[in-house]
Design a protein around this motif. Structure first.
Motif, PDB file in Angstrom:
ATOM      1  N   PRO A 109       0.818  -1.235   0.000  1.00 25.70           N
ATOM      2  CA  PRO A 109       0.000   0.000   0.000  1.00 25.70           C
ATOM      3  C   PRO A 109       0.839   1.267   0.000  1.00 25.70           C
ATOM      4  O   PRO A 109       0.359   2.326  -0.410  1.00 25.70           O
ATOM      5  CB  PRO A 109      -0.820  -0.130   1.286  1.00 25.70           C
ATOM      6  N   SER A 110       2.108   1.158   0.408  1.00 22.16           N
ATOM      7  CA  SER A 110       2.986   2.332   0.415  1.00 22.16           C
ATOM      8  C   SER A 110       3.372   2.763  -0.993  1.00 22.16           C
ATOM      9  O   SER A 110       4.015   3.803  -1.163  1.00 22.16           O
ATOM     10  CB  SER A 110       4.250   2.045   1.226  1.00 22.16           C
ATOM     11  N   TRP A 111       2.985   2.004  -1.993  1.00 25.52           N
ATOM     12  CA  TRP A 111       3.254   2.400  -3.370  1.00 25.52           C
ATOM     13  C   TRP A 111       2.285   3.478  -3.848  1.00 25.52           C
ATOM     14  O   TRP A 111       2.473   4.031  -4.930  1.00 25.52           O
ATOM     15  CB  TRP A 111       3.173   1.189  -4.305  1.00 25.52           C
ATOM     16  N   PHE A 112       1.262   3.764  -3.044  1.00 24.57           N
ATOM     17  CA  PHE A 112       0.308   4.814  -3.402  1.00 24.57           C
ATOM     18  C   PHE A 112       0.607   6.077  -2.602  1.00 24.57           C
ATOM     19  O   PHE A 112       1.053   6.019  -1.454  1.00 24.57           O
ATOM     20  CB  PHE A 112      -1.126   4.360  -3.127  1.00 24.57           C
ATOM     21  N   HIS A 113       0.331   7.226  -3.217  1.00 24.67           N
ATOM     22  CA  HIS A 113       0.535   8.503  -2.547  1.00 24.67           C
ATOM     23  C   HIS A 113      -0.370   8.633  -1.327  1.00 24.67           C
ATOM     24  O   HIS A 113      -1.487   8.106  -1.291  1.00 24.67           O
ATOM     25  CB  HIS A 113       0.229   9.663  -3.491  1.00 24.67           C
ATOM     26  N   LYS A 114       0.100   9.369  -0.339  1.00 24.30           N
ATOM     27  CA  LYS A 114      -0.691   9.636   0.857  1.00 24.30           C
ATOM     28  C   LYS A 114      -1.853  10.575   0.555  1.00 24.30           C
ATOM     29  O   LYS A 114      -2.978  10.357   1.014  1.00 24.30           O
ATOM     30  CB  LYS A 114       0.206  10.255   1.943  1.00 24.30           C
ATOM     31  N   GLY A 115      -1.597  11.622  -0.209  1.00 29.33           N
ATOM     32  CA  GLY A 115      -2.617  12.628  -0.480  1.00 29.33           C
ATOM     33  C   GLY A 115      -3.115  12.623  -1.910  1.00 29.33           C
ATOM     34  O   GLY A 115      -3.588  13.646  -2.408  1.00 29.33           O
ATOM     35  N   ASP A 116      -3.019  11.452  -2.574  1.00 27.10           N
ATOM     36  CA  ASP A 116      -3.372  11.381  -3.987  1.00 27.10           C
ATOM     37  C   ASP A 116      -3.896   9.985  -4.288  1.00 27.10           C
ATOM     38  O   ASP A 116      -3.567   9.024  -3.587  1.00 27.10           O
ATOM     39  CB  ASP A 116      -2.130  11.680  -4.835  1.00 27.10           C
ATOM     40  N   GLY A 117      -4.697   9.858  -5.338  1.00 26.94           N
ATOM     41  CA  GLY A 117      -5.267   8.566  -5.695  1.00 26.94           C
ATOM     42  C   GLY A 117      -4.382   7.725  -6.588  1.00 26.94           C
ATOM     43  O   GLY A 117      -4.762   6.605  -6.944  1.00 26.94           O
ATOM     44  N   HIS A 118      -3.210   8.245  -6.969  1.00 28.89           N
ATOM     45  CA  HIS A 118      -2.327   7.515  -7.875  1.00 28.89           C
ATOM     46  C   HIS A 118      -1.159   6.885  -7.119  1.00 28.89           C
ATOM     47  O   HIS A 118      -0.901   7.219  -5.977  1.00 28.89           O
ATOM     48  CB  HIS A 118      -1.784   8.470  -8.943  1.00 28.89           C
ATOM     49  N   TRP A 119      -0.460   5.996  -7.825  1.00 30.12           N
ATOM     50  CA  TRP A 119       0.715   5.431  -7.174  1.00 30.12           C
ATOM     51  C   TRP A 119       1.877   6.413  -7.260  1.00 30.12           C
ATOM     52  O   TRP A 119       1.911   7.316  -8.088  1.00 30.12           O
ATOM     53  CB  TRP A 119       1.080   4.073  -7.737  1.00 30.12           C
ATOM     54  N   ASN A 120       2.840   6.232  -6.349  1.00 27.86           N
ATOM     55  CA  ASN A 120       4.000   7.118  -6.286  1.00 27.86           C
ATOM     56  C   ASN A 120       5.148   6.539  -7.108  1.00 27.86           C
ATOM     57  O   ASN A 120       4.945   5.644  -7.934  1.00 27.86           O
ATOM     58  CB  ASN A 120       4.403   7.364  -4.828  1.00 27.86           C
ATOM     59  N   VAL A 121       6.345   7.025  -6.871  1.00 34.03           N
ATOM     60  CA  VAL A 121       7.482   6.608  -7.685  1.00 34.03           C
ATOM     61  C   VAL A 121       7.753   5.112  -7.547  1.00 34.03           C
ATOM     62  O   VAL A 121       8.225   4.468  -8.491  1.00 34.03           O
ATOM     63  CB  VAL A 121       8.741   7.437  -7.316  1.00 34.03           C
ATOM     64  N   HIS A 122       7.424   4.516  -6.396  1.00 29.10           N
ATOM     65  CA  HIS A 122       7.636   3.071  -6.227  1.00 29.10           C
ATOM     66  C   HIS A 122       6.700   2.278  -7.132  1.00 29.10           C
ATOM     67  O   HIS A 122       7.093   1.264  -7.717  1.00 29.10           O
ATOM     68  CB  HIS A 122       7.432   2.685  -4.769  1.00 29.10           C
ATOM     69  N   GLY A 123       5.464   2.740  -7.256  1.00 33.65           N
ATOM     70  CA  GLY A 123       4.532   2.103  -8.172  1.00 33.65           C
ATOM     71  C   GLY A 123       4.956   2.266  -9.616  1.00 33.65           C
ATOM     72  O   GLY A 123       4.840   1.334 -10.425  1.00 33.65           O
ATOM     73  N   LYS A 124       5.456   3.451  -9.957  1.00 31.40           N
ATOM     74  CA  LYS A 124       5.920   3.688 -11.317  1.00 31.40           C
ATOM     75  C   LYS A 124       7.101   2.785 -11.651  1.00 31.40           C
ATOM     76  O   LYS A 124       7.203   2.257 -12.772  1.00 31.40           O
ATOM     77  CB  LYS A 124       6.318   5.158 -11.481  1.00 31.40           C
ATOM     78  N   ARG A 125       7.997   2.615 -10.688  1.00 25.41           N
ATOM     79  CA  ARG A 125       9.154   1.735 -10.930  1.00 25.41           C
ATOM     80  C   ARG A 125       8.718   0.289 -11.113  1.00 25.41           C
ATOM     81  O   ARG A 125       9.288  -0.436 -11.941  1.00 25.41           O
ATOM     82  CB  ARG A 125      10.147   1.863  -9.779  1.00 25.41           C
ATOM     83  N   PHE A 126       7.702  -0.126 -10.361  1.00 28.99           N
ATOM     84  CA  PHE A 126       7.173  -1.482 -10.532  1.00 28.99           C
ATOM     85  C   PHE A 126       6.585  -1.635 -11.930  1.00 28.99           C
ATOM     86  O   PHE A 126       6.795  -2.661 -12.600  1.00 28.99           O
ATOM     87  CB  PHE A 126       6.114  -1.775  -9.475  1.00 28.99           C
ATOM     88  N   TRP A 127       5.851  -0.632 -12.378  1.00 29.96           N
ATOM     89  CA  TRP A 127       5.286  -0.666 -13.727  1.00 29.96           C
ATOM     90  C   TRP A 127       6.396  -0.790 -14.767  1.00 29.96           C
ATOM     91  O   TRP A 127       6.303  -1.608 -15.700  1.00 29.96           O
ATOM     92  CB  TRP A 127       4.461   0.594 -13.968  1.00 29.96           C
ATOM     93  N   LEU A 128       7.453  -0.007 -14.622  1.00 31.38           N
ATOM     94  CA  LEU A 128       8.551  -0.056 -15.579  1.00 31.38           C
ATOM     95  C   LEU A 128       9.244  -1.421 -15.566  1.00 31.38           C
ATOM     96  O   LEU A 128       9.587  -1.956 -16.617  1.00 31.38           O
ATOM     97  CB  LEU A 128       9.559   1.055 -15.284  1.00 31.38           C
TER      98      LEU A 128
END
Length: 353
Positions: free
Chosen positions: A316-335
């Motif tokens: 769950p830490s892959w999502f932003h605290k104040g946003d509905g999208h994933w953060n840089v960790h989620g983006k790196r997983f996608w890549l």
């Protein structure tokens, strides 16, 4: 002289009002003023913070938590694979972060892009879809979004830039659309005003257990969600009841999209269904409808999927605290996921349909 100052003040007020109104009716003018640093970005602390103004979810380091770095770019580019992607706000990264020899991306629904497929390479298309939009985008709108405004194959190379800059003729494009929202963003998103908004929001939460419409706080007050994702009565929620026919229709349309691009000459078309923030961060909020697993395991699904839900669930830490999208960790997983697919295809002999 005593009459000059009131008249001058009147002209200043009129000129200022005219400027504000002009910006309010044009999203392109507003973007230019924002780019110049004259007005703040309303989403600089996250889109859910922008909706709720709850200080505990004010992600002051939002950009740091969002931005990929040059070290995230692939060390190896696979010369026999060209990668094509179609995605939404979960895949905003520059195409230089992908490992194909050439990489092309379409922001869903914006335009159609004409490309020339190289017969000496494997041409792979990956379509990313966030869970809350599956029943919208892969039902009645699927052809308009993924075919009419997807990739088209040019007979001759197209050397035009994919997204030409707007000319002055487009300054008043969609004149007056969402004028109230733009005026609010322009006038009431400076930090001193946000302090007052935060005070009001905290009073509403502490005294009445209410948040601003559009955002819902979890029971443990650790997460903030889009209301449309968290409300079981919302058709965009992963807790909304679906019928087998709903799943069947999506699968049929996914197969149709794949067949369309295979006939155009693509080697394969993959779908990647990204779970909602609520699915990952609040699975017990209500009864999960199991949409993503039902689609991915459907016996009639011919389109291959990049299944990510099980990998994202423990994070769950892959999502932003104040946003509905994933953060840089989620983006790196996608890549990692997409570039791993590119590497896999680099080991196959080039073939075309």
């Amino acid at each position: 002289m005593g009459r000059v100052w009131p008249l001058l003040l009147r002209y200043v007020v009129l000129a200022t009002s005219a400027m504000i109104l002009t910006v309010g009716v044009s999203k392109n003018i507003q973007r230019r003023i924002y780019s110049a640093g004259i007005i703040p970005d309303q989403y600089r602390y996250g889109d859910l913070y922008n909706t709720s103004c709850l200080k505990d979810f004010k992600e002051v380091d939002f950009n740091i938590n969002s931005e990929l770095s040059p070290s995230d770019k692939p060390q190896t580019r696979f010369k026999n694979v060209d990668l094509y992607t179609i995605g939404d706000s979960f895949t905003p990264m520059d195409t230089s972060f992908y490992a194909g020899d050439k990489n092309y991306h379409i922001w869903l629904g914006v335009n159609q892009e004409s490309v020339t497929l190289d017969p000496t390479k494997n041409s792979i298309l990956v379509i990313e879809i966030i869970e809350r939009t599956i029943q919208e985008r892969l039902k009645k709108d699927f052809k308009a979004l993924y075919i009419d405004r997807g990739f088209s194959v040019a007979k001759k190379p197209d050397n035009r830039p994919p997204h030409p800059p707007h000319s002055g003729a487009h300054i008043f494009e969609k004149f007056g659309e969402q004028i109230n929202q733009r005026l609010e963003f322009m006038l009431f998103n400076f930090d001193p005003i946000l302090i007052l908004k935060e005070l009001k929001s905290q009073i509403m939460l502490s005294w009445f257990h209410r948040t601003h419409p559009g955002a819902i706080i979890s029971k443990d007050e650790q997460f903030l969600f889009y209301q449309i994702e968290a409300d079981p009565q919302s058709p965009l929620s992963a807790f909304y009841s679906l019928t087998p026919t709903d799943i069947d229709s999506v699968v049929t349309n996914m197969n149709s999209i794949r067949e369309h691009y295979l006939k155009m000459g693509f080697n394969e078309v993959y779908f990647c269904l990204i779970p909602n923030k609520t699915t990952i961060c609040a699975p017990s909020l209500a009864n999960y409808n199991g949409q993503i697993p039902a689609i991915e395991s459907h016996p009639n699904l011919q389109a291959p999927t990049l299944s990510v839900i099980q990998s994202i669930k423990p994070n769950p830490s892959w999502f932003h605290k104040g946003d509905g999208h994933w953060n840089v960790h989620g983006k790196r997983f996608w890549l990692r996921t997409v570039n791993g697919l590119v590497e896999k295809w680099s080991k196959k002999n080039t073939h075309n349909h």
